[in-house]
Design an enzyme around this catalytic site. Sequence first.
Site, mmCIF file in Angstrom:
data_model
loop_
_atom_site.group_PDB
_atom_site.id
_atom_site.type_symbol
_atom_site.label_atom_id
_atom_site.label_comp_id
_atom_site.label_asym_id
_atom_site.label_seq_id
_atom_site.Cartn_x
_atom_site.Cartn_y
_atom_site.Cartn_z
ATOM 1 N N ARG A 66 -4.071 -2.401 -1.681
ATOM 2 C CA ARG A 66 -4.548 -1.459 -0.660
ATOM 3 C C ARG A 66 -3.551 -0.299 -0.605
ATOM 4 O O ARG A 66 -2.516 -0.330 -1.277
ATOM 5 C CB ARG A 66 -4.766 -2.110 0.722
ATOM 6 C CG ARG A 66 -3.973 -3.316 1.054
ATOM 7 C CD ARG A 66 -2.515 -3.070 1.175
ATOM 8 N NE ARG A 66 -2.211 -2.114 2.242
ATOM 9 C CZ ARG A 66 -1.035 -1.540 2.425
ATOM 10 N NH1 ARG A 66 -0.028 -1.808 1.591
ATOM 11 N NH2 ARG A 66 -0.819 -0.694 3.397
ATOM 12 N N GLY A 67 -3.888 0.707 0.214
ATOM 13 C CA GLY A 67 -3.080 1.923 0.218
ATOM 14 C C GLY A 67 -3.714 2.916 -0.742
ATOM 15 O O GLY A 67 -3.957 2.584 -1.909
ATOM 16 N N ALA A 68 -3.969 4.131 -0.255
ATOM 17 C CA ALA A 68 -4.721 5.102 -1.061
ATOM 18 C C ALA A 68 -4.140 5.296 -2.462
ATOM 19 O O ALA A 68 -4.887 5.188 -3.447
ATOM 20 C CB ALA A 68 -4.808 6.434 -0.315
ATOM 21 N N ARG A 87 -14.626 0.634 -2.292
ATOM 22 C CA ARG A 87 -14.153 1.102 -0.989
ATOM 23 C C ARG A 87 -14.810 2.453 -0.727
ATOM 24 O O ARG A 87 -14.281 3.487 -1.122
ATOM 25 C CB ARG A 87 -12.614 1.260 -0.981
ATOM 26 C CG ARG A 87 -11.812 -0.015 -1.132
ATOM 27 C CD ARG A 87 -11.776 -0.876 0.129
ATOM 28 N NE ARG A 87 -11.231 -0.218 1.292
ATOM 29 C CZ ARG A 87 -9.929 -0.181 1.608
ATOM 30 N NH1 ARG A 87 -9.041 -0.767 0.852
ATOM 31 N NH2 ARG A 87 -9.526 0.437 2.691
ATOM 32 N N GLN A 131 -0.297 -4.555 9.534
ATOM 33 C CA GLN A 131 0.358 -4.073 8.308
ATOM 34 C C GLN A 131 1.869 -3.937 8.494
ATOM 35 O O GLN A 131 2.626 -4.025 7.535
ATOM 36 C CB GLN A 131 -0.212 -2.716 7.861
ATOM 37 C CG GLN A 131 -1.656 -2.757 7.403
ATOM 38 C CD GLN A 131 -2.593 -2.338 8.510
ATOM 39 O OE1 GLN A 131 -2.298 -2.531 9.692
ATOM 40 N NE2 GLN A 131 -3.726 -1.792 8.146
ATOM 41 N N ASP A 163 -3.132 9.655 6.464
ATOM 42 C CA ASP A 163 -4.314 9.480 5.625
ATOM 43 C C ASP A 163 -4.994 10.808 5.352
ATOM 44 O O ASP A 163 -5.655 10.996 4.332
ATOM 45 C CB ASP A 163 -5.295 8.510 6.281
ATOM 46 C CG ASP A 163 -4.690 7.130 6.346
ATOM 47 O OD1 ASP A 163 -3.967 6.844 7.313
ATOM 48 O OD2 ASP A 163 -4.904 6.353 5.402
ATOM 49 N N ASN A 205 -3.535 9.370 11.073
ATOM 50 C CA ASN A 205 -2.828 8.211 10.539
ATOM 51 C C ASN A 205 -3.352 6.987 11.304
ATOM 52 O O ASN A 205 -4.187 7.094 12.200
ATOM 53 C CB ASN A 205 -1.307 8.395 10.709
ATOM 54 C CG ASN A 205 -0.502 7.344 9.962
ATOM 55 O OD1 ASN A 205 -0.819 6.992 8.828
ATOM 56 N ND2 ASN A 205 0.525 6.812 10.607
ATOM 57 N N LYS A 206 -2.851 5.843 10.968
ATOM 58 C CA LYS A 206 -3.271 4.580 11.596
ATOM 59 C C LYS A 206 -3.332 4.709 13.118
ATOM 60 O O LYS A 206 -2.473 5.324 13.734
ATOM 61 C CB LYS A 206 -2.271 3.494 11.212
ATOM 62 C CG LYS A 206 -2.652 2.098 11.629
ATOM 63 C CD LYS A 206 -3.889 1.601 10.917
ATOM 64 C CE LYS A 206 -3.705 1.675 9.432
ATOM 65 N NZ LYS A 206 -4.905 1.775 8.652
#
Lengths: 368, 368
Positions: B53-55, B90, B203, B244, B254-255
């Site tokens: 995961r993670g762009a 995704r 996370q 992001d 962001n998150k």
Amino acid sequence: MRINGRAYRTIFLADEAGTVAVIDQTRLPFEFELRHLHRATDAAVAIRDMVVRGAPLIGVTAAYGLALAMRENPGDAMLRHAVKELAATRPTAVNLRWALARMESALRKVPPPQRFARAYQEAAALAEEDVAACEAIGRHGLHLIAALAKRKHEGVPVQVLTHCNAGWLACVDWGTALAPVYAAHEAGIPVHVWVDETRPRSQGSFLTAFELGAHGVPHTVIADNTGGHLMQHGRVDLCLVGSDRTTATGDVANKIGTYLKALAARDNGVPFYAALPTSTIDWSMSDGVGEIPIEERSVREVTYVRGRLGSGALADVEIVAPGSAVANPGFDVTPARLVTGIVTERGVAEASREGLLRLYPERKEDVR
Amino acid sequence: MRINGRAYRTIFLADEAGTVAVIDQTRLPFEFELRHLHRATDAAVAIRDMVVRGAPLIGVTAAYGLALAMRENPGDAMLRHAVKELAATRPTAVNLRWALARMESALRKVPPPQRFARAYQEAAALAEEDVAACEAIGRHGLHLIAALAKRKHEGVPVQVLTHCNAGWLACVDWGTALAPVYAAHEAGIPVHVWVDETRPRSQGSFLTAFELGAHGVPHTVIADNTGGHLMQHGRVDLCLVGSDRTTATGDVANKIGTYLKALAARDNGVPFYAALPTSTIDWSMSDGVGEIPIEERSVREVTYVRGRLGSGALADVEIVAPGSAVANPGFDVTPARLVTGIVTERGVAEASREGLLRLYPERKEDVR
């Protein structure tokens, strides 16, 4: 408040002989069970193991614990022993010691044969006073919600965000922060509550969500990270939280994370109120961030969470990388400048020395 | 970065025949396991099931997925099929589609017999570019940490707070927000990281805590509610987060929960930086809160958490009152006014149109 249509209090007499019943809060929200307390030791264990929690409820449970002690044996030795045993259960709970001191003083004034009746009478008085205070908080806070409802289209709910559990499960009935919500709901004002999960102990997703759901109040559970985003998008009309200690200047200590919501409320023009009984105001303090001691709690509250397995059994699971250090301060302080107002059983005050003294003029001498 | 003293990347070639190895991130932090990808379908499954995961890492994994497809069969039909299969894993990952488009374009330019070699070459180039960008972010961000260290007594660590995982596990190596932390640690500057748990997907306590611990960087996991309290008490010197998507005006998506930390940083005079690769800047947007779409994610992320039982087995447990509604927006937007600066592989920019254009003068035409 109601659970499945039936009215409950968190603590009540189970029979005419004076056995005490409490809701076992360690099993909520997955199991609803009553626990019967027959002896003072049962009350002490219930407090220590957090079968009951919340400052007001702990105080009332300790009071009934002394009544159970007097039922066993009304002598001085038992009185002394039971006070000591009950006081030792939660070392930092101010309310617990206050309730025990009041009970002990009332009981010492009467001879042993009268203590059984006197103890139940005094414990019941304590419980009723708590209910009356919470109901009054609800009545005063209801006006805030009603005023917001008037600005909305008919039937569109007022959106309240709350943090932790300052509901009836923490008290005997009604609650503090949630009392205005219940009052609005009973008055037919549509209200919806955003419930912060409230890590690390999950009092929001466990207790607040349970009690609102059981009473039929619409609500939605969110991660603690979410409230700011909701406020940015106009989806919160009012923040309403409880308080563990409030300074004479209106600084509000409450569950860790409250301060972050107050910042978001200020940034988005959302009113932020703390609802609390007078007993939590500490007239000796004027600088909350500097003066209020913040309890550092067990790291296990962060590293483990209790949840329900697929089998239905409850289990504690580890949720932090093994070997990592953990910090767990239990509370934070929201400075008065971020607090729109403070709701107590006396009314609504501005969060300032002047505001609080207008509600409590008799305290002028106590305040620096 | 290192795990138990050994240098790793999140994705690398396992053998000379081109088999690809990735770290299985679904089992972290409790189990460290590599997963071997033999076919394009293995790469698709790894992305879909969040083994990776993670762009940036998703993009590189998709690129290697196409390389694996070319190893199986370098024909046009396979190329078309693999691109489609990998893109579907995704649906909202911009980086994934960008990496696949770049790979496909490179592969279509060469005849099938050359595609195997070309694909591995291009995927490796993508990985190396990501590492170089992250390393440059680390170099630029290191100056911020070094400057803070100079104001401290010798040996007293700089206190960094981070949210979510923008570490090397989300990239190929170094990470974005954590790259300056690793750079400082490698440079011998004492640094300690406050790691937000980052509910609902944890996370922080799962991945950030794991990677910092495995590399030997001192850190402490905290509930998401805790950062404001720490900042009030002077225990945070710098907030450092990933992003992001960032607008041309410096608004940072962001998150979920990042915005709350930015508010606390502002309220306490703590610098707040976002570290991000250039590819996440969206030059077409100027109003982050109004324009950036926020993904509403599965409620199961809130109602369940994965943890380790006493037996050592991993289990998903339910942690929300049954029957309660749940909302789960995945991201929030921190307005540029709360962002001290933006660190990219080009350097450090003010979080504003002017600041970003000074770093990216070639973008003047793109920005409204």
